[in-house]
Design a protein around this motif. Structure first.
Motif, PDB file in Angstrom:
ATOM      1  N   TRP A   8      -6.019  -1.162   8.991  1.00 53.65           N
ATOM      2  CA  TRP A   8      -5.527  -2.170   8.058  1.00 53.65           C
ATOM      3  C   TRP A   8      -6.613  -2.576   7.059  1.00 53.65           C
ATOM      4  CZ3 TRP A   8      -7.436  -7.255   7.781  1.00 53.65           C
ATOM      5  CH2 TRP A   8      -6.855  -8.005   6.769  1.00 53.65           C
ATOM      6  N   PHE A   9      -7.837  -2.779   7.544  1.00 54.53           N
ATOM      7  CA  PHE A   9      -8.923  -3.190   6.651  1.00 54.53           C
ATOM      8  C   PHE A   9      -9.168  -2.134   5.577  1.00 54.53           C
ATOM      9  CE2 PHE A   9     -13.466  -3.239   5.561  1.00 54.53           C
ATOM     10  CZ  PHE A   9     -13.542  -4.504   4.991  1.00 54.53           C
ATOM     11  N   GLY A  10      -9.194  -0.870   5.977  1.00 54.63           N
ATOM     12  CA  GLY A  10      -9.381   0.211   4.996  1.00 54.63           C
ATOM     13  C   GLY A  10      -8.252   0.227   3.981  1.00 54.63           C
ATOM     14  N   HIS A  11      -7.022   0.045   4.443  1.00 53.89           N
ATOM     15  CA  HIS A  11      -5.878   0.013   3.542  1.00 53.89           C
ATOM     16  C   HIS A  11      -5.989  -1.156   2.573  1.00 53.89           C
ATOM     17  CE1 HIS A  11      -1.733  -1.363   2.569  1.00 53.89           C
ATOM     18  NE2 HIS A  11      -1.583  -0.081   2.289  1.00 53.89           N
ATOM     19  N   CYS A  15      -6.314  -0.781  -1.538  1.00 56.32           N
ATOM     20  CA  CYS A  15      -5.313  -1.397  -2.421  1.00 56.32           C
ATOM     21  C   CYS A  15      -5.959  -2.409  -3.355  1.00 56.32           C
ATOM     22  CB  CYS A  15      -4.216  -2.063  -1.595  1.00 56.32           C
ATOM     23  SG  CYS A  15      -3.115  -0.921  -0.763  1.00 56.32           S
ATOM     24  N   TRP A  16      -6.847  -3.209  -2.818  1.00 55.02           N
ATOM     25  CA  TRP A  16      -7.535  -4.208  -3.638  1.00 55.02           C
ATOM     26  C   TRP A  16      -8.360  -3.533  -4.733  1.00 55.02           C
ATOM     27  CZ3 TRP A  16     -12.890  -5.353  -3.944  1.00 55.02           C
ATOM     28  CH2 TRP A  16     -13.185  -6.500  -4.669  1.00 55.02           C
ATOM     29  N   ALA A  17      -9.075  -2.456  -4.372  1.00 56.59           N
ATOM     30  CA  ALA A  17      -9.883  -1.739  -5.358  1.00 56.59           C
ATOM     31  C   ALA A  17      -8.998  -1.146  -6.454  1.00 56.59           C
ATOM     32  CB  ALA A  17     -10.692  -0.643  -4.675  1.00 56.59           C
ATOM     33  N   ALA A  18      -7.861  -0.586  -6.093  1.00 59.21           N
ATOM     34  CA  ALA A  18      -6.955  -0.004  -7.092  1.00 59.21           C
ATOM     35  C   ALA A  18      -6.468  -1.063  -8.072  1.00 59.21           C
ATOM     36  CB  ALA A  18      -5.773   0.670  -6.399  1.00 59.21           C
ATOM     37  N   VAL A  19      -6.147  -2.251  -7.556  1.00 54.97           N
ATOM     38  CA  VAL A  19      -5.666  -3.326  -8.429  1.00 54.97           C
ATOM     39  C   VAL A  19      -6.794  -3.847  -9.316  1.00 54.97           C
ATOM     40  CG1 VAL A  19      -4.779  -5.696  -8.419  1.00 54.97           C
ATOM     41  CG2 VAL A  19      -3.766  -3.974  -6.939  1.00 54.97           C
ATOM     42  N   GLU A  20      -7.996  -3.864  -8.809  1.00 58.68           N
ATOM     43  CA  GLU A  20      -9.132  -4.322  -9.620  1.00 58.68           C
ATOM     44  C   GLU A  20      -9.498  -3.316 -10.702  1.00 58.68           C
ATOM     45  OE1 GLU A  20     -10.875  -7.242  -9.709  1.00 58.68           O
ATOM     46  OE2 GLU A  20      -9.266  -7.931  -8.406  1.00 58.68           O
ATOM     47  N   ILE A  21      -9.352  -2.046 -10.402  1.00 52.58           N
ATOM     48  CA  ILE A  21      -9.702  -1.004 -11.381  1.00 52.58           C
ATOM     49  C   ILE A  21      -8.616  -0.855 -12.437  1.00 52.58           C
ATOM     50  CG2 ILE A  21     -10.148   1.468 -11.669  1.00 52.58           C
ATOM     51  CD1 ILE A  21     -11.456   1.372  -8.843  1.00 52.58           C
ATOM     52  N   TRP A  22      -7.346  -0.880 -12.006  1.00 52.19           N
ATOM     53  CA  TRP A  22      -6.212  -0.719 -12.928  1.00 52.19           C
ATOM     54  C   TRP A  22      -5.273  -1.912 -12.824  1.00 52.19           C
ATOM     55  CZ3 TRP A  22      -7.304   3.487  -9.511  1.00 52.19           C
ATOM     56  CH2 TRP A  22      -8.008   4.529 -10.110  1.00 52.19           C
ATOM     57  N   LEU A  31      -0.816   4.111  -6.225  1.00 57.02           N
ATOM     58  CA  LEU A  31      -1.902   4.286  -5.255  1.00 57.02           C
ATOM     59  C   LEU A  31      -1.674   3.409  -4.030  1.00 57.02           C
ATOM     60  CD1 LEU A  31      -5.052   4.536  -7.529  1.00 57.02           C
ATOM     61  CD2 LEU A  31      -4.129   6.307  -6.019  1.00 57.02           C
ATOM     62  N   ALA A  32      -1.197   2.195  -4.233  1.00 54.34           N
ATOM     63  CA  ALA A  32      -0.912   1.310  -3.096  1.00 54.34           C
ATOM     64  C   ALA A  32       0.142   1.936  -2.187  1.00 54.34           C
ATOM     65  CB  ALA A  32      -0.453  -0.059  -3.587  1.00 54.34           C
ATOM     66  N   TRP A  33       1.168   2.547  -2.778  1.00 52.70           N
ATOM     67  CA  TRP A  33       2.194   3.203  -1.958  1.00 52.70           C
ATOM     68  C   TRP A  33       1.613   4.395  -1.211  1.00 52.70           C
ATOM     69  CZ3 TRP A  33       5.939   3.378  -6.672  1.00 52.70           C
ATOM     70  CH2 TRP A  33       6.386   2.087  -6.942  1.00 52.70           C
ATOM     71  N   ALA A  34       0.771   5.171  -1.881  1.00 52.41           N
ATOM     72  CA  ALA A  34       0.141   6.321  -1.222  1.00 52.41           C
ATOM     73  C   ALA A  34      -0.774   5.860  -0.091  1.00 52.41           C
ATOM     74  CB  ALA A  34      -0.641   7.145  -2.243  1.00 52.41           C
ATOM     75  N   VAL A  78      -0.319  -4.170   7.106  1.00 50.59           N
ATOM     76  CA  VAL A  78      -0.308  -3.062   6.138  1.00 50.59           C
ATOM     77  C   VAL A  78       0.920  -3.182   5.234  1.00 50.59           C
ATOM     78  CG1 VAL A  78       0.073  -0.563   5.933  1.00 50.59           C
ATOM     79  CG2 VAL A  78      -1.717  -1.424   7.431  1.00 50.59           C
ATOM     80  N   LEU A  79       2.074  -3.449   5.828  1.00 49.27           N
ATOM     81  CA  LEU A  79       3.293  -3.561   5.031  1.00 49.27           C
ATOM     82  C   LEU A  79       3.250  -4.762   4.094  1.00 49.27           C
ATOM     83  CD1 LEU A  79       5.885  -2.579   7.768  1.00 49.27           C
ATOM     84  CD2 LEU A  79       5.100  -1.193   5.836  1.00 49.27           C
ATOM     85  N   PHE A  80       2.727  -5.892   4.565  1.00 47.76           N
ATOM     86  CA  PHE A  80       2.622  -7.063   3.697  1.00 47.76           C
ATOM     87  C   PHE A  80       1.564  -6.882   2.609  1.00 47.76           C
ATOM     88  CE2 PHE A  80       4.892  -9.686   6.946  1.00 47.76           C
ATOM     89  CZ  PHE A  80       5.884 -10.133   6.093  1.00 47.76           C
ATOM     90  N   THR A  81       0.540  -6.100   2.888  1.00 49.12           N
ATOM     91  CA  THR A  81      -0.464  -5.821   1.866  1.00 49.12           C
ATOM     92  C   THR A  81       0.140  -5.015   0.726  1.00 49.12           C
ATOM     93  OG1 THR A  81      -2.223  -5.854   3.526  1.00 49.12           O
ATOM     94  CG2 THR A  81      -2.737  -4.789   1.446  1.00 49.12           C
ATOM     95  N   ALA A  82       1.070  -4.131   1.050  1.00 43.15           N
ATOM     96  CA  ALA A  82       1.704  -3.294   0.029  1.00 43.15           C
ATOM     97  C   ALA A  82       2.848  -4.002  -0.682  1.00 43.15           C
ATOM     98  CB  ALA A  82       2.205  -2.010   0.670  1.00 43.15           C
ATOM     99  N   LEU A  83       3.325  -5.099  -0.137  1.00 44.57           N
ATOM    100  CA  LEU A  83       4.482  -5.792  -0.706  1.00 44.57           C
ATOM    101  C   LEU A  83       4.308  -6.180  -2.180  1.00 44.57           C
ATOM    102  CD1 LEU A  83       7.310  -6.826  -0.049  1.00 44.57           C
ATOM    103  CD2 LEU A  83       6.242  -8.984   0.633  1.00 44.57           C
ATOM    104  N   PRO A  84       3.160  -6.693  -2.606  1.00 40.82           N
ATOM    105  CA  PRO A  84       3.031  -7.065  -4.034  1.00 40.82           C
ATOM    106  C   PRO A  84       3.217  -5.877  -4.980  1.00 40.82           C
ATOM    107  CG  PRO A  84       1.308  -8.106  -2.769  1.00 40.82           C
ATOM    108  CD  PRO A  84       2.006  -7.161  -1.853  1.00 40.82           C
TER     109      PRO A  84
END
Length: 90
Positions: A8-11, A15-22, A31-34, A78-84
């Motif tokens: 979960w921490f890695g996920h 996801c956080w890095a992807a949102v910060e970059i793009w 990327l979050a879905w992948a 993991v599922l709640f992290t991807a929800l946004p």
């Protein structure tokens, strides 16, 4: 026993890095879905590993219940992290 939380921490961090970059881009959502699919596959592999260890008698009693609880909590996280990425899709 903490493998589920590490997944979960890695996920979360990916996801956080992807949102910060793009920020605000579809690329971050994709990327979050992948990352979510990969995290759920890793969680499934971990479930099989815990079940195998329980059958071999290496994880018993509280340790087995703790591992199962950690898997359940981490899977929901993991599922709640991807929800946004679904809710804020443009």
């Amino acid at each position: 026993m903490l493998t589920a939380f590490l997944i979960w921490f890695g996920h979360f961090m990916l996801c956080w890095a992807a949102v910060e970059i793009w920020p605000g881009q579809d690329r971050a959502n994709h990327l979050a879905w992948a990352f979510t699919a990969l995290a759920l596959l890793a969680m499934g592999r971990h479930v099989r590993q815990v079940a195998r260890l329980a059958q071999q008698g290496e994880v018993l009693g509280f340790g087995h219940r703790f591992a199962q609880g950690a898997i359940a909590i981490a899977t929901v996280a993991v599922l709640f992290t991807a929800l946004p990425s679904v809710v804020f899709m443009e």
